[in-house]
Design a protein around this motif. Structure first.
Motif, PDB file in Angstrom:
ATOM      1  N   CYS A 183       0.806  -1.221   0.000  1.00 50.54           N
ATOM      2  CA  CYS A 183       0.000   0.000   0.000  1.00 50.54           C
ATOM      3  C   CYS A 183       0.839   1.271   0.000  1.00 50.54           C
ATOM      4  O   CYS A 183       0.380   2.320  -0.440  1.00 50.54           O
ATOM      5  CB  CYS A 183      -0.953   0.002   1.196  1.00 50.54           C
ATOM      6  SG  CYS A 183      -0.142   0.307   2.792  1.00 50.54           S
ATOM      7  N   SER A 206       1.714   3.043   2.628  1.00 49.42           N
ATOM      8  CA  SER A 206       1.412   4.016   3.679  1.00 49.42           C
ATOM      9  C   SER A 206       1.257   3.423   5.073  1.00 49.42           C
ATOM     10  O   SER A 206       1.148   4.181   6.043  1.00 49.42           O
ATOM     11  CB  SER A 206       0.124   4.775   3.326  1.00 49.42           C
ATOM     12  OG  SER A 206      -0.954   3.881   3.154  1.00 49.42           O
ATOM     13  N   CYS A 207       1.226   2.108   5.211  1.00 48.90           N
ATOM     14  CA  CYS A 207       1.036   1.509   6.540  1.00 48.90           C
ATOM     15  C   CYS A 207       2.319   1.625   7.374  1.00 48.90           C
ATOM     16  O   CYS A 207       3.353   2.111   6.909  1.00 48.90           O
ATOM     17  CB  CYS A 207       0.608   0.047   6.402  1.00 48.90           C
ATOM     18  SG  CYS A 207       1.923  -1.061   5.794  1.00 48.90           S
ATOM     19  N   CYS A 260       3.773  -5.450   4.112  1.00 47.10           N
ATOM     20  CA  CYS A 260       2.636  -4.521   4.133  1.00 47.10           C
ATOM     21  C   CYS A 260       1.470  -5.102   4.919  1.00 47.10           C
ATOM     22  O   CYS A 260       1.132  -6.280   4.790  1.00 47.10           O
ATOM     23  CB  CYS A 260       2.213  -4.193   2.705  1.00 47.10           C
ATOM     24  SG  CYS A 260       0.756  -3.120   2.613  1.00 47.10           S
ATOM     25  N   HIS A 261       0.842  -4.238   5.705  1.00 45.64           N
ATOM     26  CA  HIS A 261      -0.201  -4.670   6.638  1.00 45.64           C
ATOM     27  C   HIS A 261      -1.601  -4.636   6.024  1.00 45.64           C
ATOM     28  O   HIS A 261      -2.560  -5.088   6.644  1.00 45.64           O
ATOM     29  CB  HIS A 261      -0.178  -3.757   7.864  1.00 45.64           C
ATOM     30  CG  HIS A 261      -0.619  -4.412   9.136  1.00 45.64           C
ATOM     31  ND1 HIS A 261      -0.156  -5.639   9.556  1.00 45.64           N
ATOM     32  CD2 HIS A 261      -1.499  -4.013  10.102  1.00 45.64           C
ATOM     33  CE1 HIS A 261      -0.710  -5.967  10.709  1.00 45.64           C
ATOM     34  NE2 HIS A 261      -1.544  -4.998  11.054  1.00 45.64           N
ATOM     35  N   ASN A 262      -1.729  -4.097   4.810  1.00 45.46           N
ATOM     36  CA  ASN A 262      -3.063  -3.816   4.273  1.00 45.46           C
ATOM     37  C   ASN A 262      -3.452  -4.614   3.033  1.00 45.46           C
ATOM     38  O   ASN A 262      -4.526  -4.396   2.488  1.00 45.46           O
ATOM     39  CB  ASN A 262      -3.183  -2.325   3.932  1.00 45.46           C
ATOM     40  CG  ASN A 262      -3.213  -1.457   5.174  1.00 45.46           C
ATOM     41  OD1 ASN A 262      -3.707  -1.869   6.219  1.00 45.46           O
ATOM     42  ND2 ASN A 262      -2.664  -0.254   5.068  1.00 45.46           N
TER      43      ASN A 262
END
Length: 382
Positions: free
Chosen positions: A90, A92-93, A104-106
């Motif tokens: 993403c 931005s996480c 990435c967490h999303n």
């Protein structure tokens, strides 16, 4: 469109599939011009990775031309030549903000560890990959980059995983000037890791494999010393002998889940899908490195409960470093190395195969036929 689809272990085919569409305002649709088969694709092909579903399209190494963009995309336009890192992220996480794009967490509801990966089972998000005529690229303002005008697309496609991962493997070794670096595995990632070790100051680079044609490539491409482990009763003993009985300063595992294992490991991995392969190469790495040394793990592993020698690693005071490569983070330095002539990624390419013949391509690569080191796939739409 025409795309490779998975039908079960050792069974892939090309068939008609719905052309991907814009699903989110920040998506792009890319017409694939070059893709590759990666050694980690073979883990899927062999049925080693859990939750690899019938109908999925593999392929996390691809480049192409932007065909369509969503209304929120600002950095790309139709007609742009782009290289797409294998990470779906993403940007931005918490983890992306720290450059950990592979975590990435999303983008992956199915796991808490790895982020998203194109074409790599539903444990990695279930995204279709690039062994197809077209592919949907989420977060198109974040992942893809324009291919520099001076760069050949066959070099660019290798930057989307294999070269970046090999370079990252050497980077995680924290190599200091004069270090002895040993690399297990002379596939593409191992070859690039060995080559990259020199760029980081290694004083000696050793590559271990059991296929003579790959070891010959390691000698010519990566200028490494080579050992065929099949010629020794115990390759770990040989590694100790050749390093003054100390062990290498840094060992890179570029093999992963498909190292030769025992009967129980193969039953639980390939038959029962209970674990993602054998820990043999990782254990060799732990045994071959000197006390206080560093083991860098680049080989792809699924969940494993088999006997990794963690106690030996602890008692030897080893540093173990590993991750899926955050590809885009490696590109600025690699661009310079390529532009300056220190690296020519496509030198390891041995086969260029039309998408329509991808089943044969997988067979050749899997069975190590015809001196195959790295096969590229050419979609008919290219």
């Amino acid at each position: 469109m025409r795309a490779m689809v998975y039908r079960g272990p050792y069974r892939v085919r090309v068939q008609e599939k719905d052309r991907p569409v814009i699903e989110h305002p920040n998506d792009a649709i890319v017409r694939v011009t070059r893709a590759a088969i990666c050694g980690s694709d073979l883990h899927l092909y062999h049925g080693m990775m859990p939750d690899t579903r019938v109908g999925q399209t593999f392929g996390h190494e691809f480049v192409g031309v932007v065909d369509e963009v969503g209304p929120s995309v600002r950095n790309l336009k139709p007609g742009d030549r782009v290289m797409v890192p294998f990470n779906v992220y993403c940007g931005s996480c918490f983890f992306c903000a720290r450059g950990l794009y592979s975590n990435c967490h999303n983008v992956n509801p199915n796991a808490t560890a790895v982020g998203g990966i194109y074409g790599y089972s539903h444990t990695c998000g279930g995204y279709d990959g690039g062994q197809a005529e077209y592919v949907r690229v989420p977060f198109a303002d974040v992942g893809p980059s324009l291919i520099p005008e001076w760069m050949d697309e066959e070099d660019a496609v290798l930057l989307t995983d294999a070269l970046a991962t090999g370079y990252f493997g050497a980077q995680l070794g924290d190599i200091v000037e004069g270090d002895v670096v040993a690399v297990f595995g002379a596939g593409p990632v191992g070859l690039y890791a060995a080559k990259s070790a020199w760029l980081m100051g290694a004083g000696r680079v050793i590559v271990i494999d059991h296929l003579d044609y790959r070891l010959e490539k390691a000698a010519s491409f990566a200028h490494a010393e080579t050992f065929n482990f099949a010629e020794y009763d115990d390759i770990v003993v040989q590694m100790k002998k050749t390093t003054d009985h100390l062990g290498a300063d840094v060992v890179i595992d570029a093999v992963g889940a498909e190292a030769d294992g025992n009967f129980l490991q193969h039953v639980t991995a390939t038959k029962l899908k209970l674990q993602g392969g054998s820990p043999i190469a990782l254990n060799w790495a732990i045994d071959s490195v000197r006390k206080g040394g560093t083991v860098s793990v680049m080989g792809a592993y699924g969940p494993m409960f088999s006997a990794v020698k963690f106690g030996d690693a602890m008692n030897k005071g080893l540093t173990l470093r590993m991750n899926q490569c955050p590809v885009k983070r490696q590109w600025p330095r690699l661009f310079e190395h390529i532009r300056n002539g220190y690296l020519k990624p496509s030198d390891i390419v041995t086969h260029r195969i039309p998408l329509e013949h991808i089943a044969e391509a997988y067979h050749i690569f899997s069975a190590k036929l015809d001196g195959c080191i790295k096969p590229l796939i050419v979609p008919t739409a290219a």
